[in-house]
Design a protein around this motif. Structure first.
Motif, PDB file in Angstrom:
ATOM      1  N   ARG A 229      -0.555  46.412  27.754  1.00 47.94           N
ATOM      2  CA  ARG A 229      -1.976  46.341  28.097  1.00 47.94           C
ATOM      3  C   ARG A 229      -2.494  47.664  28.638  1.00 47.94           C
ATOM      4  N   TYR A 230      -1.693  48.328  29.438  1.00 52.41           N
ATOM      5  CA  TYR A 230      -2.149  49.527  30.140  1.00 52.41           C
ATOM      6  C   TYR A 230      -1.495  50.793  29.568  1.00 52.41           C
ATOM      7  N   PHE A 262      -5.566  53.249  32.072  1.00 51.77           N
ATOM      8  CA  PHE A 262      -6.561  52.692  31.168  1.00 51.77           C
ATOM      9  C   PHE A 262      -6.160  51.287  30.758  1.00 51.77           C
ATOM     10  N   ASP A 263      -7.108  50.350  30.852  1.00 50.67           N
ATOM     11  CA  ASP A 263      -6.904  48.959  30.458  1.00 50.67           C
ATOM     12  C   ASP A 263      -7.408  48.794  29.024  1.00 50.67           C
ATOM     13  N   PRO A 288      10.451  51.183  33.333  1.00 50.45           N
ATOM     14  CA  PRO A 288      10.660  50.168  32.288  1.00 50.45           C
ATOM     15  C   PRO A 288      10.373  48.749  32.750  1.00 50.45           C
ATOM     16  N   CYS A 289      10.440  48.502  34.058  1.00 51.36           N
ATOM     17  CA  CYS A 289      10.089  47.179  34.575  1.00 51.36           C
ATOM     18  C   CYS A 289       8.580  47.020  34.740  1.00 51.36           C
ATOM     19  N   GLY A 290       7.843  48.125  34.693  1.00 51.64           N
ATOM     20  CA  GLY A 290       6.391  48.084  34.799  1.00 51.64           C
ATOM     21  C   GLY A 290       5.854  48.035  36.209  1.00 51.64           C
ATOM     22  N   LYS A 291       6.736  48.060  37.227  1.00 55.34           N
ATOM     23  CA  LYS A 291       6.285  47.904  38.609  1.00 55.34           C
ATOM     24  C   LYS A 291       6.036  49.229  39.315  1.00 55.34           C
ATOM     25  N   GLU A 322      -0.440  42.362  36.935  1.00 55.23           N
ATOM     26  CA  GLU A 322      -1.241  41.132  36.920  1.00 55.23           C
ATOM     27  C   GLU A 322      -2.626  41.361  37.508  1.00 55.23           C
ATOM     28  N   LYS A 323      -2.694  42.138  38.596  1.00 58.47           N
ATOM     29  CA  LYS A 323      -3.973  42.417  39.238  1.00 58.47           C
ATOM     30  C   LYS A 323      -4.640  43.683  38.685  1.00 58.47           C
ATOM     31  N   GLY A 324      -3.881  44.486  37.968  1.00 60.83           N
ATOM     32  CA  GLY A 324      -4.425  45.745  37.478  1.00 60.83           C
ATOM     33  C   GLY A 324      -4.716  46.705  38.616  1.00 60.83           C
TER      34      GLY A 324
END
Length: 486
Positions: A229-230, A262-263, A288-291, A322-324
């Motif tokens: 998404r991002y 960017f979303d 890689p975990c996205g966090k 999740e919250k962006g």
């Protein structure tokens, strides 16, 4: 066990087989070959390692590669090997996880054979992604008429044009990136007055105007979030300085730089003022975990002309997909300013264990610094170390990981100090690296001597990369989606 014996023999004038009656002399040294493949570790699915024997008075060569399971042998007029692709793969597949002995024999104009000390090639059980994509540019700064993005099949010698200056009306294209090596999700930045950002998501292509009142320039260096998404981008105002000295010919530096996220679902830029500051932030990369979001940071200069005192450190900030939202706490992971070094181009390994970086004396563009080297930050041990075996006296700059975290590709000037080539090396689970080897080429010495273009910004892919050619041809004709801020 039967031996696999494969012959690829050309009839030679004046030179018989070197082993008949042991009619050859021993050189008592390793052969001089280009590229230097002596003692390298290679993927089990790599293209043939063709090389040139660069010894004196060579009329023809005989090369044997073998172990207890397989053998391939070829004899050629001239100095160059030219292995059959299918026969090569049959041999290295049978040698997975084992060494191969390489014996080189040369014949001079008088028909006398010479044998060189054998060397070894280790065939790793780890495969490499099938493709690597790179930007190729001619050695000139006045025109972008010879710029393109190309993809190479690493199992063969096939090269494909992704897009070039003809399709984008002589614009400068750069900063391509895929998501986890899958080219169905891809971004490409186009520079220039009418430039923009091309984002392909799930195979569908969209053009964006990403210059807003919130950022200093359009998007540049990109890195996908693993969920797709991002995309994290840098925005840069880049400048060049040309030097009169022989060693340092040019400097590229940022007059300003920031990071945005960017979303792609809302066409929006996430507001994150704590990583969008008057200081310098650059080269973002999601974990890689996205966090986590990695990037490099440098304090703004009190005197803008003092670029040789600008040094970056490796930082990290949390990211909530999740919250962006971008987290507020900034962690400094590696700071080498006390060693007189600046860090650049952080690239996390897909297994989450390491972050590979370039180091240079100052600034943020290592390709222009002969002393730039590769370093590794060990996330688990919270330590950083130099990848000495992978470095050379010349620049090691833009680098990327294979999707299985076992291979890396780096843009380097190690062959002549001038032109940027691609080298590949193995990395084990503990971060130990093997000797790099040059991207295999047919007629490698001829290519090295006559190809004046530079290969940069390499990325591994697992599939073919393709753009909608019709969309590219009309890139400037159609309205671009404008990004906005929330």
């Amino acid at each position: 066990m039967k031996y696999l014996l494969i012959f690829s023999i050309l009839l030679l004038v004046g030179c018989g087989a070197p082993k008949v009656g042991n009619k050859y002399s021993n050189a008592d040294k390793m052969p001089a070959i280009f590229p230097d493949y002596i003692g390298v570790t290679i993927p089990v699915n790599i293209a043939p390692l063709d090389f040139t024997v660069e010894e004196d008075d060579v009329e023809s060569i005989d090369v044997e590669i073998s172990n207890a399971k397989a053998e391939i042998r070829g004899q050629w007029n001239g100095r160059d090997t030219h292995w059959d692709v299918n026969q090569w793969h049959e041999v290295i597949n049978k040698s997975k996880g084992e060494e191969l002995d390489v014996n080189v024999y040369t014949c001079d104009k008088g028909g006398k054979w010479k044998a060189y000390s054998k060397f070894k090639i280790y065939v790793s059980e780890d495969s490499i992604d099938q493709y690597v994509t790179y930007r190729r540019i001619a050695p000139a700064f006045e025109t972008f008429s010879a710029v393109g993005i190309y993809q190479r099949d690493l199992q063969t010698f096939e090269e494909y044009t992704v897009t070039d200056c003809n399709e984008l009306q002589y614009s400068c294209m750069n900063c391509h990136a895929t998501r986890k090596g899958d080219s169905k999700d891809m971004v490409l930045h186009v520079r220039g007055q009418r430039g923009g950002t091309i984002i392909k998501k799930k195979g569908k292509q969209k053009n964006y105007d990403t210059k807003t009142c919130y950022n200093i320039n359009a998007f540049a260096y990109a890195y996908w979030h693993p969920d797709g998404r991002y995309i994290a981008f840098s925005t840069n105002t880049t400048r060049q300085l040309f030097h009169a000295g022989a060693n340092d010919r040019i400097d590229v530096f940022d007059g300003a730089s920031d990071i945005q996220v960017f979303d792609t679902e809302t066409d929006s830029i996430l507001s994150a003022p704590h990583i969008h500051t008057k200081h310098f932030e650059n080269f973002p990369a999601f974990s890689p975990c996205g966090k986590w979001l990695y990037y490099v940071h440098a304090d703004s200069l009190p005197v803008p002309e003092k670029q040789d005192s600008l040094r970056y450190m490796l930082c990290r900030v949390a990211f909530d997909a999740e919250k962006g939202e971008v987290g507020r706490q900034i962690d400094i992971l590696a700071d080498m300013r006390d060693r007189g070094l600046s860090l650049s181009v952080p690239r996390p390994s897909p297994d989450g264990r390491f972050v590979m970086l370039s180091s240079l004396k100052y600034g943020n563009f290592p390709i222009w610094h002969p002393a730039s080297d590769l370093w590794m930050y060990d996330i688990q041990k919270d330590s950083i170390y130099s990848l000495d075996k992978a470095n050379s006296p010349y620049a090691e700059a833009y680098h990327n990981w294979s999707t299985n975290s076992r291979w890396a590709v780096v843009a380097t000037r190690r062959t002549d100090g001038l032109h940027t080539r691609l080298c590949i090396f193995h990395i084990d689970e503990e971060g130990n690296v093997s000797k790099p080897f040059l991207l295999p080429q047919r007629n490698a010495r001829k290519t090295e001597d006559h190809d004046l273009r530079s290969y940069n910004c390499p990325e591994f892919e697992v599939n073919r990369m393709e753009f909608d050619k019709g969309e590219l041809m009309h890139f400037y004709d159609k309205p671009q989606q404008r990004a906005h801020v929330y």
